[in-house]
Design a protein around this motif. Structure first.
Motif, mmCIF file in Angstrom:
data_model
loop_
_atom_site.group_PDB
_atom_site.id
_atom_site.type_symbol
_atom_site.label_atom_id
_atom_site.label_comp_id
_atom_site.label_asym_id
_atom_site.label_seq_id
_atom_site.Cartn_x
_atom_site.Cartn_y
_atom_site.Cartn_z
ATOM 1 N N UNK A 95 4.569 -2.645 -14.369
ATOM 2 C CA UNK A 95 5.455 -3.785 -14.094
ATOM 3 C C UNK A 95 6.726 -3.385 -13.341
ATOM 4 N N UNK A 96 7.293 -2.196 -13.643
ATOM 5 C CA UNK A 96 8.518 -1.777 -12.960
ATOM 6 C C UNK A 96 8.262 -1.482 -11.484
ATOM 7 N N UNK A 97 7.050 -1.004 -11.152
ATOM 8 C CA UNK A 97 6.704 -0.776 -9.746
ATOM 9 C C UNK A 97 6.716 -2.092 -8.977
ATOM 10 N N UNK A 98 6.112 -3.106 -9.585
ATOM 11 C CA UNK A 98 6.059 -4.422 -8.954
ATOM 12 C C UNK A 98 7.467 -5.003 -8.827
ATOM 13 N N UNK A 99 8.277 -4.819 -9.876
ATOM 14 C CA UNK A 99 9.654 -5.325 -9.853
ATOM 15 C C UNK A 99 10.443 -4.685 -8.705
ATOM 16 N N UNK A 100 10.299 -3.364 -8.552
ATOM 17 C CA UNK A 100 11.012 -2.677 -7.476
ATOM 18 C C UNK A 100 10.529 -3.150 -6.104
ATOM 19 N N UNK A 101 9.236 -3.427 -5.994
ATOM 20 C CA UNK A 101 8.699 -3.913 -4.719
ATOM 21 C C UNK A 101 9.298 -5.275 -4.371
ATOM 22 N N UNK A 102 9.353 -6.175 -5.349
ATOM 23 C CA UNK A 102 9.938 -7.497 -5.086
ATOM 24 C C UNK A 102 11.424 -7.384 -4.729
ATOM 25 N N UNK A 103 12.119 -6.461 -5.371
ATOM 26 C CA UNK A 103 13.532 -6.251 -5.037
ATOM 27 C C UNK A 103 13.675 -5.758 -3.600
ATOM 28 N N UNK B 162 -2.456 -8.527 -1.922
ATOM 29 C CA UNK B 162 -2.287 -7.086 -2.080
ATOM 30 C C UNK B 162 -2.019 -6.705 -3.531
ATOM 31 N N UNK B 163 -1.296 -7.574 -4.267
ATOM 32 C CA UNK B 163 -0.927 -7.270 -5.650
ATOM 33 C C UNK B 163 -1.892 -7.878 -6.667
ATOM 34 N N UNK B 164 -2.880 -8.634 -6.182
ATOM 35 C CA UNK B 164 -3.845 -9.322 -7.058
ATOM 36 C C UNK B 164 -3.111 -10.222 -8.055
ATOM 37 N N UNK B 165 -2.187 -10.987 -7.510
ATOM 38 C CA UNK B 165 -1.433 -11.941 -8.313
ATOM 39 C C UNK B 165 -1.694 -13.350 -7.794
ATOM 40 N N UNK B 166 -1.336 -14.333 -8.601
ATOM 41 C CA UNK B 166 -1.462 -15.720 -8.179
ATOM 42 C C UNK B 166 -0.475 -15.991 -7.035
ATOM 43 N N UNK B 167 -0.967 -16.682 -6.007
ATOM 44 C CA UNK B 167 -0.127 -16.948 -4.852
ATOM 45 C C UNK B 167 1.099 -17.762 -5.225
ATOM 46 N N UNK B 168 0.940 -18.755 -6.110
ATOM 47 C CA UNK B 168 2.064 -19.594 -6.515
ATOM 48 C C UNK B 168 3.144 -18.755 -7.206
ATOM 49 N N UNK C 286 0.824 -1.216 0.000
ATOM 50 C CA UNK C 286 0.000 0.000 0.000
ATOM 51 C C UNK C 286 0.854 1.261 0.000
ATOM 52 N N UNK C 287 1.987 1.198 0.685
ATOM 53 C CA UNK C 287 2.879 2.363 0.769
ATOM 54 C C UNK C 287 3.620 2.582 -0.549
ATOM 55 N N UNK C 288 4.089 1.509 -1.165
ATOM 56 C CA UNK C 288 4.931 1.637 -2.364
ATOM 57 C C UNK C 288 4.136 1.750 -3.664
ATOM 58 N N UNK C 289 2.943 1.158 -3.703
ATOM 59 C CA UNK C 289 2.173 1.145 -4.949
ATOM 60 C C UNK C 289 0.873 1.909 -4.731
ATOM 61 N N UNK C 290 0.718 2.997 -5.470
ATOM 62 C CA UNK C 290 -0.396 3.913 -5.220
ATOM 63 C C UNK C 290 -1.568 3.715 -6.177
ATOM 64 N N UNK C 291 -1.393 2.915 -7.233
ATOM 65 C CA UNK C 291 -2.454 2.761 -8.231
ATOM 66 C C UNK C 291 -3.047 1.357 -8.199
ATOM 67 N N UNK C 292 -4.291 1.262 -8.673
ATOM 68 C CA UNK C 292 -4.971 -0.041 -8.694
ATOM 69 C C UNK C 292 -4.328 -0.983 -9.705
ATOM 70 N N UNK C 293 -3.778 -0.421 -10.786
ATOM 71 C CA UNK C 293 -3.124 -1.225 -11.818
ATOM 72 C C UNK C 293 -1.656 -0.794 -11.902
#
Length: 597
Positions: free
Chosen positions: A376-384, A409-415, A366-373
């Motif tokens: 990809x680079x935002x998600x990549x930075x979060x995983x890093x 939180x990211x609406x991704x597949x858990x696996x 919630x802190x790092x990602x401000x948009x509903x969609x």
């Protein structure tokens, strides 16, 4: 001679002791109760009130009365013994070695001084004009007379040396006052109080003894809160403010609230949230977490509602997860703190926020990602960012919860999230493994100093000679300088509890080394240690020569002059040191000398 356990057992009424914690019902020759260590309806815990032994037929826990108290009170066995000795009037000194008796005697004397200071601060609040002004401020902050007394809040005197003078009049030694952080030396060499012009918060240990103090500035003084340094009685890395009041509630409610400030704790307790604690002006440590984990595995972090508070909460979550726990964060409204919430809405308002508490993955997303969609680079930075956090987690259940919540939180597949996290953790661990192997590679100096300290730990005569020939400055900054200061210069015993754990482990390791005693004398060791120091000076001079040449080429005359002066000083130091270094004597220069040097 009977053991301390035998003497305590002889003075105890086992039925009365167990009845403090259990509702005992007699069946035949034994008593039974509902087990407090697992959930059950029918009594399955059996107690033999003649021997003090107990056993649960449900969860299979059991033992003697001392083990029962340790388990239900979440205490170490030494703490159980101290508690029972105090209750039954057993003098523990007769069961302790001389050094331990001396340590306990000093502790009791220091506690007496701190208790006197505590009474002094409280009296200042209750009986002086400026104390009444401070009391009015506390009441305006919503604190009742009862909670002020319960937490022992006081105020400093008007005089800058008021406490120091009071304690010295009662025969306290100045050295002890300095060690306890109650007194310090002023600019003109006079002794003044450490805490001045402040409201005082006594800091209690888990037994309820006052061991130190913190102060809040009266008015707009800075810093707003002043926390004392560690003392022989107080270690902020282990101390949790309010824990002495909150421990039983934490166990009974199976939850702990961790907040940032003293006023947060006090206001929450007054509002009925009596399982709240805070650190004492420091970040949450592993020691804090282990203390809390003896009482519950449900943790809620409630820090200030600003960017700094969120950052601190995330950092604390990382420590909890590394320790095998999965805390949640209570998000306080922006610009507010738990004290504000408790005063404005009481326990009900705090409980409403607790119901919305979120785990680390959801909060950081919630802190790092401000948009509903997110891009990809935002998600990549979060995983890093979370990869090193996840790599510290060893508990499989915590890993699973982390993966599940981040996926939600990211609406991704858990696996998919779990695979990405584990892949990042593997890369992180491989990198750390390489770094660890590199760190384990010792330099010639490191190897020599290890052998030197192994020798002096094994040889008291050599150790005494080293104390006379060497100084702290002969050793590089770090563990060996600290070891020399403590073991050689101050003659501290590394086996005693107060010795730093890292250095104690190093001493234990060095003691295992096979270094023949008497093979090399102190002159040979001193010569080599100073030769290493000479190398350092030469390296520093070479680096300075480069800086000087650069300053001269750029026409920076002022810098060149300063560097030149420093160069002359270093050259003089090197010449002096080189003159002091002597070749090993015939006693030192045996056939095997080259194997060391």
């Amino acid at each position: 001679m009977a053991s301390v356990f035998e003497e305590l057992a002889a003075r105890m009424d086992f039925h009365a002791v167990f009845s403090e914690y259990l509702r005992l019902k007699k069946k035949g020759s034994r008593f039974f109760a509902v087990c407090p260590f697992h959930k059950e309806k029918d009594p399955s815990l059996s107690v033999d009130v003649e021997t003090g032994l107990w056993h649960c037929f449900g969860c299979k826990e059991g033992g003697n009365v001392f083990q029962f108290i340790a388990k239900i009170e979440h205490l170490e066995m030494s703490e159980v013994v101290e508690m029972l000795a105090k209750r039954y009037g057993v003098d523990l000194r007769q069961y302790q070695p001389e050094k331990e008796r001396q340590r306990i005697t000093r502790r009791q004397m220091l506690l007496k001084i701190v208790r006197a200071a505590d009474g002094f601060y409280r009296k200042q609040l209750a009986s002086t004009t400026h104390g009444q002004q401070a009391l009015k401020y506390l009441q305006e902050r919503g604190l009742s007379e009862g909670v002020i007394k319960r937490f022992g809040i006081g105020v400093t005197p008007l005089e800058p040396d008021g406490l120091t003078h009071f304690l010295q009049e009662h025969n306290a030694r100045t050295r002890d006052l300095i060690d306890l952080n109650l007194t310090l030396e002023g600019r003109r060499g006079e002794m003044i109080d450490m805490l001045r012009s402040r409201i005082i918060f006594p800091l209690f240990d888990h037994r309820g003894d006052v061991v130190s103090f913190a102060g809040r500035a009266l008015g707009d003084g800075e810093p707003k809160y002043l926390n004392t340094q560690n003392t022989p009685l107080y270690n902020k890395s282990r101390m949790l403010y309010g824990f002495n009041f909150a421990r039983r509630a934490i166990t009974e409610q199976d939850a702990a609230f961790i907040v940032e400030g003293y006023m947060d704790v006090i206001s929450l307790h007054q509002a009925g949230v009596v399982n709240a604690v805070a650190t004492c002006g420091t970040s949450l440590t592993g020691e804090h977490i282990r203390t809390l984990a003896r009482n519950t595995d449900n943790f809620f972090l409630a820090f200030d509602g600003d960017a700094a508070g969120i950052k601190a909460a995330l950092r604390s979550c990382e420590e909890f997860m590394a320790g095998g726990h999965y805390p949640r964060v209570i998000v306080i409204p922006e610009g507010k703190d738990p004290d504000d919430v408790a005063r404005a809405g009481g326990k009900e308002a705090f409980d409403r926020l607790k119901a919305k508490a979120v785990p680390y993955p959801r909060l950081i997303a919630a802190v790092r990602i401000k948009t509903a969609e997110p891009e990809p680079m935002e998600v990549k930075r979060l995983f890093e960012e979370v990869a090193p956090v996840f790599s510290r987690i060893r508990d499989a259940m915590v890993q699973e919860a982390f993966s599940r919540d981040l996926a939600g939180a990211l609406r991704m597949e858990e696996r998919q999230v779990r695979d990405l996290l584990h892949a990042g953790a593997r890369v992180r661990r491989r990198k750390k493994g390489t770094e660890a192997r590199e760190a384990q590679m010792t330099t010639p100096r490191e190897d020599f100093l290890s052998r030197f300290f192994a020798a002096i730990l094994a040889d008291a005569e050599l150790r005494a000679a080293a104390a006379g020939e060497l100084t702290e400055d002969d050793f590089p900054e770090g563990k060996f300088r600290e070891l020399f200061r403590r073991v050689v210069k101050s003659a501290e015993d590394y086996a005693l509890p107060g010795f730093p754990k890292e250095l104690a482990a190093l001493c234990a390791e060095l003691k295992q080394r096979d270094v023949p005693q008497g093979e090399y004398g102190i002159e040979a060791y001193v010569a080599k240690i100073r030769a290493f120091k000479l190398e350092d000076l030469s390296d520093e001079i070479r680096a300075l020569q480069k800086e000087l040449a650069k300053a001269q080429s750029e026409g920076d005359d002022e810098s060149a002059q300063k560097l030149g002066e420093k160069m002359q000083q270093l050259l003089a130091q090197r010449a002096k040191l080189a003159a002091e270094i002597k070749a090993p004597s015939s006693k030192d220069a045996g056939a095997k000398g080259s194997q060391v040097f």
